[in-house]
Design an enzyme around this catalytic site. Structure first.
Site, PDB file in Angstrom:
ATOM      1  CE  LYS A 105      23.309   4.522   0.417  1.00 17.11           C
ATOM      2  NZ  LYS A 105      23.091   3.159   0.897  1.00 17.11           N
ATOM      3  CB  SER A 160      12.390  -0.220   9.286  1.00 18.56           C
ATOM      4  OG  SER A 160      13.524   0.483   8.844  1.00 18.56           O
ATOM      5  CE1 TYR A 199      21.511   7.518   1.551  1.00 22.49           C
ATOM      6  CE2 TYR A 199      21.231   8.216  -0.727  1.00 22.49           C
ATOM      7  CZ  TYR A 199      21.035   7.272   0.265  1.00 22.49           C
ATOM      8  OH  TYR A 199      20.376   6.095  -0.018  1.00 22.49           O
ATOM      9  CB  SER A 246      21.590   4.972  -3.556  1.00 19.54           C
ATOM     10  OG  SER A 246      20.817   6.002  -4.131  1.00 19.54           O
ATOM     11  CB  THR A 265      11.982   2.728   3.625  1.00 20.67           C
ATOM     12  OG1 THR A 265      12.588   3.974   3.323  1.00 20.67           O
ATOM     13  CG2 THR A 265      11.774   1.912   2.359  1.00 20.67           C
ATOM     14  CG  LEU A 305      15.474  -2.998   0.488  1.00 21.89           C
ATOM     15  CD1 LEU A 305      14.403  -3.580  -0.440  1.00 21.89           C
ATOM     16  CD2 LEU A 305      16.537  -2.272  -0.349  1.00 21.89           C
TER      17      LEU A 305
END
Ligand SMILES: NC(=O)c1ccc[n+]([C@@H]2O[C@H](COP(=O)([O-])OP(=O)(O)OC[C@H]3O[C@@H](n4cnc5c(N)ncnc54)[C@H](OP(=O)(O)O)[C@@H]3O)[C@@H](O)[C@H]2O)c1
Length: 270
Positions: free
Chosen positions: A157, A14, A153, A140, A189, A16
């Site tokens: 990252k 899915s 998150y 990110s 997304t 990107l």
């Protein structure tokens, strides 16, 4: 440049990852598509074939080192080489730290966003050395700054960016390029609906829509292809966000105000 190259793309079912697969396939790359959901991966494969690309789909979970081993092995068995390993599979969260009830969220985010990339790169390394290829990690902008309700998150990252920075030293002289990609919010997304909420369940459609500041998957993918062509070490999309580390250093209060405003005012997040 991509014609005839073998590119492994994780998270190709899915968002990107699917867009990257399509764009690379249209440039003549042989795309090895990885993810856990067979039907969605097959959809990506169909899209790639429509633009003339050759594909292989491999079902697996990046948190399992043996699945990543099987992925690389399948790519080499089918196409004989690996030129680019695109570590794109990712998972997000939306929950203020104080409200988190399920601490497993933090482990899960590290496993997918950080360890998933480590597992893949470890298995791909001998083949990337042979091809003097590239390892690209979709990180990110949150690997460089904090964002409310995204503690796990952001941490995962940051870990991914740290891994890539150190890896570059270890790979000096091998001919392998390590590219880290730092996108802003991407529209269209599944990252947001599949994000973990405070109790570990999926956020679903609860979050508001993206603002006009977000970028499209198409725009992000084309920028990644350009960066791969140039064998860049870093890509920030949009480019204006390259100012983030400077703002953090010289005007942290402004950065905090801007981030708070974006999140609380407009509800935009990954
Ligand atoms: N969307 C944004 O605003 C944004 C901004 C900056 C960076 N990013 C990063 O961009 C990358 C792509 O995200 P996206 O926005 O395109 O989201 P997405 O549509 O949710 O795609 C995530 C992909 O990761 C795969 N995945 C998740 N967990 C996996 C696991 N354990 N094993 C294997 N595959 C797994 C999913 O496939 P299956 O479900 O089939 O496994 C899916 O194909 C992520 O690394 C994300 O952090 C996104």
């Amino acid at each position: 440049m991509f014609a005839g190259q073998t590119v492994i793309i994780t998270g190709a079912s899915s968002g990107l990852g699917r867009q990257l697969a399509r764009d690379l396939a249209s440039c003549g790359a042989r795309c090895v598509l990885h993810g856990r959901q067979e039907a969605e991966l097959e959809e990506t494969a169909t899209i790639c074939k429509e633009v003339g690309g050759e594909t292989l789909t491999v079902i697996g979970d990046v948190t399992q080192p043996e699945d990543c081993g099987a992925l690389v092995e399948a790519a080499v068995n089918k196409f004989g080489r690996v030129d680019i390993y695109l570590s794109n599979a990712g998972l997000s969260m939306w929950a203020p730290f104080e409200e988190v009830k399920d601490l497993n969220i933090f482990r899960r985010l590290m496993e997918v966003n950080y360890l998933g990339a480590v597992h893949g790169m470890h298995h791909a390394l001998p083949y990337l050395k042979k091809s003097r290829g590239q390892f690209a990690a979709i990180a990110s902008i949150q690997s460089r700054m904090g964002v409310p309700s995204h503690t796990g998150y952001v941490a995962s990252k940051h870990a991914l960016e740290g891994f890539c920075e150190a890896l570059r030293y270890d790979l000096e002289g091998t001919g392998i390029n390590v590219l880290t990609v730092h996108p802003h919010w991407i529209r269209g997304t599944r990252l947001r609906t599949n994000a973990c909420s405070a109790d570990g369940s999926l956020v679903g459609d609860a979050r508001r829509s993206h603002t006009s500041e977000s970028i499209s998957a198409e725009e992000c993918s084309l920028a990644v292809l350009e960066a791969l062509r140039r064998r860049d070490r870093e890509l920030v999309v949009p480019a204006k966000l390259r100012l983030v580390p400077w703002l953090k250093l010289f005007w942290p209060s402004l950065l905090r105000r801007k981030v708070r405003g974006k999140i609380s005012g407009q509800g935009d997040t990954e």
